[in-house]
Design an enzyme around this catalytic site. Structure first.
Site, short mmCIF file in Angstrom:
data_model
loop_
_atom_site.label_atom_id
_atom_site.label_comp_id
_atom_site.label_asym_id
_atom_site.label_seq_id
_atom_site.Cartn_x
_atom_site.Cartn_y
_atom_site.Cartn_z
N PRO A 1 0.85 -1.20 0.00
CA PRO A 1 0.00 0.00 0.00
C PRO A 1 0.88 1.24 0.00
O PRO A 1 1.73 1.40 0.86
CB PRO A 1 -0.77 -0.13 1.32
CG PRO A 1 0.17 -0.89 2.22
CD PRO A 1 0.94 -1.83 1.33
N MET A 2 0.69 2.11 -0.98
CA MET A 2 1.44 3.37 -1.04
C MET A 2 0.44 4.50 -1.02
O MET A 2 -0.32 4.69 -1.98
CB MET A 2 2.32 3.42 -2.28
CG MET A 2 3.43 2.37 -2.28
SD MET A 2 4.37 2.35 -3.84
CE MET A 2 5.14 3.97 -3.80
N GLU A 3 0.41 5.23 0.06
CA GLU A 3 -0.57 6.30 0.25
C GLU A 3 -0.49 7.31 -0.89
O GLU A 3 0.57 7.82 -1.23
CB GLU A 3 -0.31 7.00 1.59
CG GLU A 3 -1.18 8.20 1.86
CD GLU A 3 -2.65 7.86 2.06
OE1 GLU A 3 -3.47 8.79 2.09
OE2 GLU A 3 -2.97 6.67 2.18
N GLN B 1 -6.73 -2.15 4.80
CA GLN B 1 -5.80 -1.70 5.84
C GLN B 1 -6.41 -0.57 6.68
O GLN B 1 -6.98 0.38 6.15
CB GLN B 1 -4.49 -1.22 5.24
CG GLN B 1 -3.43 -0.94 6.32
CD GLN B 1 -2.11 -0.47 5.75
OE1 GLN B 1 -1.96 0.70 5.40
NE2 GLN B 1 -1.14 -1.37 5.67
N CYS C 1 3.61 3.37 8.77
CA CYS C 1 3.65 4.64 8.05
C CYS C 1 4.57 5.64 8.77
O CYS C 1 4.40 5.92 9.95
CB CYS C 1 2.25 5.23 7.94
SG CYS C 1 2.22 6.82 7.07
N ASN D 1 9.91 -6.65 3.34
CA ASN D 1 9.55 -5.48 2.55
C ASN D 1 10.70 -4.47 2.58
O ASN D 1 11.32 -4.28 3.62
CB ASN D 1 8.26 -4.87 3.11
CG ASN D 1 7.90 -3.53 2.49
OD1 ASN D 1 7.68 -2.56 3.19
ND2 ASN D 1 7.83 -3.46 1.17
N GLU E 1 13.23 -2.05 -0.50
CA GLU E 1 14.39 -1.97 -1.41
C GLU E 1 14.51 -3.16 -2.36
O GLU E 1 15.62 -3.59 -2.69
CB GLU E 1 15.67 -1.81 -0.58
CG GLU E 1 16.75 -0.94 -1.21
CD GLU E 1 16.33 0.51 -1.45
OE1 GLU E 1 16.95 1.13 -2.32
OE2 GLU E 1 15.40 1.02 -0.78
N GLY F 1 6.65 -2.33 -3.15
CA GLY F 1 5.90 -1.12 -3.46
C GLY F 1 6.53 -0.38 -4.62
O GLY F 1 6.17 -0.55 -5.78
#
EC number: 1.3.1.-
Length: 321
Positions: free
Chosen positions: A7-9, A68, A98, A199, A201, A223
């Site tokens: 999930p990328m806001e 989420q 976050c 998660n 890199e 992501g």
């Protein structure tokens, strides 16, 4: 092995989930966080962030999508977890990762890693509130001020009933700066018995294999790497089979961006559509020199039509070369 779209806001919304899952190789997606405060949110908010709830919590091609939640009040988080399940969620994920200042200032996201006991209470409240067949998961970092809290927080989440934990291999203070500390994920993974997903890199197939070796996690969440290389999940899957598949060409990527833009136009005003396209193009600069060449002119556009015309010009130039 599983590959999960992170999930990328402000970027990984429903249209981009649809676009990328159609490329192939992605096993699961997670929505942008739904911010839980003191009042009960209406169903329309859940559907806004997770329109896939209208389709058994799956994208058009059948990829499962987790809902989420982000918040610090255990009771309200539990109530919203229950509502998500009532609306059709098959997985409720809790955001403890976050790093945004505004989010942390209001006691959400990674700042909660300073309080493993509260992380436990929040997760336990959600686990109690949702049916047993709904998976409760959490995403965290290695800590807030430093990377010393990974083990303690992972243990708190496991004790609270989290079935899976995604660990971003940095602290809040590290932000998104390289390197990723995959070895610290390994320390947390070894301290718990629940499933841990790595998660951070992973930009290339080689990064996946290095992350897998160092972290000990076969499953990964990606992501920015999947935004920069939309076929990365497909490439990783082929490498696992000992095969290789042709890289997605720039004209093929442009078609994805055009499809994304059309989907966005049914949901947002043009000025917001161009904003999200620019975000994607900015990431694509890392994977495609054509995107780098396009960027100086594309970033100036505020309307969708000239933005897409720019894309088409680059494709035409590539074809003529």
């Amino acid at each position: 092995m599983r590959i999960i779209l992170a999930p990328m806001e402000g970027l990984v919304d429903a249209p981009i989930r649809e676009t990328l899952t159609k490329v192939g190789g992605i096993d699961r997606c997670v929505t942008e966080f739904i911010r839980v405060t003191h009042g009960m949110l209406p169903p329309r908010i859940f559907y806004k962030y997770a329109p896939e709830l209208h389709n058994q919590a799956r994208t058009e091609v059948g990829t499962p999508v987790a809902v989420q939640l982000l918040g610090s009040d255990p009771e309200m988080m539990g109530r919203h977890g229950a509502k998500a399940a009532e609306l059709g969620a098959t997985q409720v994920d809790i955001n403890f990762g976050c790093p945004a200042k505004t989010v942390n200032k209001h006691k959400g996201g990674c700042v909660l890693m300073r309080e493993p006991d509260l992380m436990y209470e929040i997760t336990a409240a959600v686990r109690r509130a949702v049916p047993t067949d709904v998976l409760v998961t959490a995403k965290m970092r290695l800590g807030y001020d430093d990377r010393s809290m990974g083990v303690a927080c992972a243990q708190a989440l496991e004790a609270a009933g989290a079935g899976e934990i995604v660990i971003h291999a940095r602290s809040k203070v590290d932000g998104y700066k390289p390197p990723a500390y995959w070895e610290e994920i390994a320390r947390a993974r070894e301290a718990v018995s629940c499933h841990v997903i790595a998660n951070g890199e992973i930009w290339t197939v080689a990064d996946y294999w290095r992350c897998r070796e160092v972290s000990g996690c076969a499953d990964v969440m990606i992501g920015r790497g999947l935004i920069a290389r939309p076929d990365l999940a497909r490439q990783i899957r082929a490498s696992q089979r000992g095969e290789s598949v042709p890289d997605m060409t720039w004209p093929e990527v442009v078609q994805l961006v055009r499809h994304y833009a059309r989907a966005l136009q049914t949901r947002l005003e043009d000025k917001y559509v161009t904003g999200r396209i620019k975000q994607w193009l900015n990431y694509l600069r890392q994977g495609y020199p054509e995107a780098e060449a396009l960027w100086p002119s594309a970033r100036k556009h505020r309307e969708v039509a000239p933005m897409l015309a720019c894309l088409d010009q680059i494709v035409a130039a590539s074809a003529a070369a």
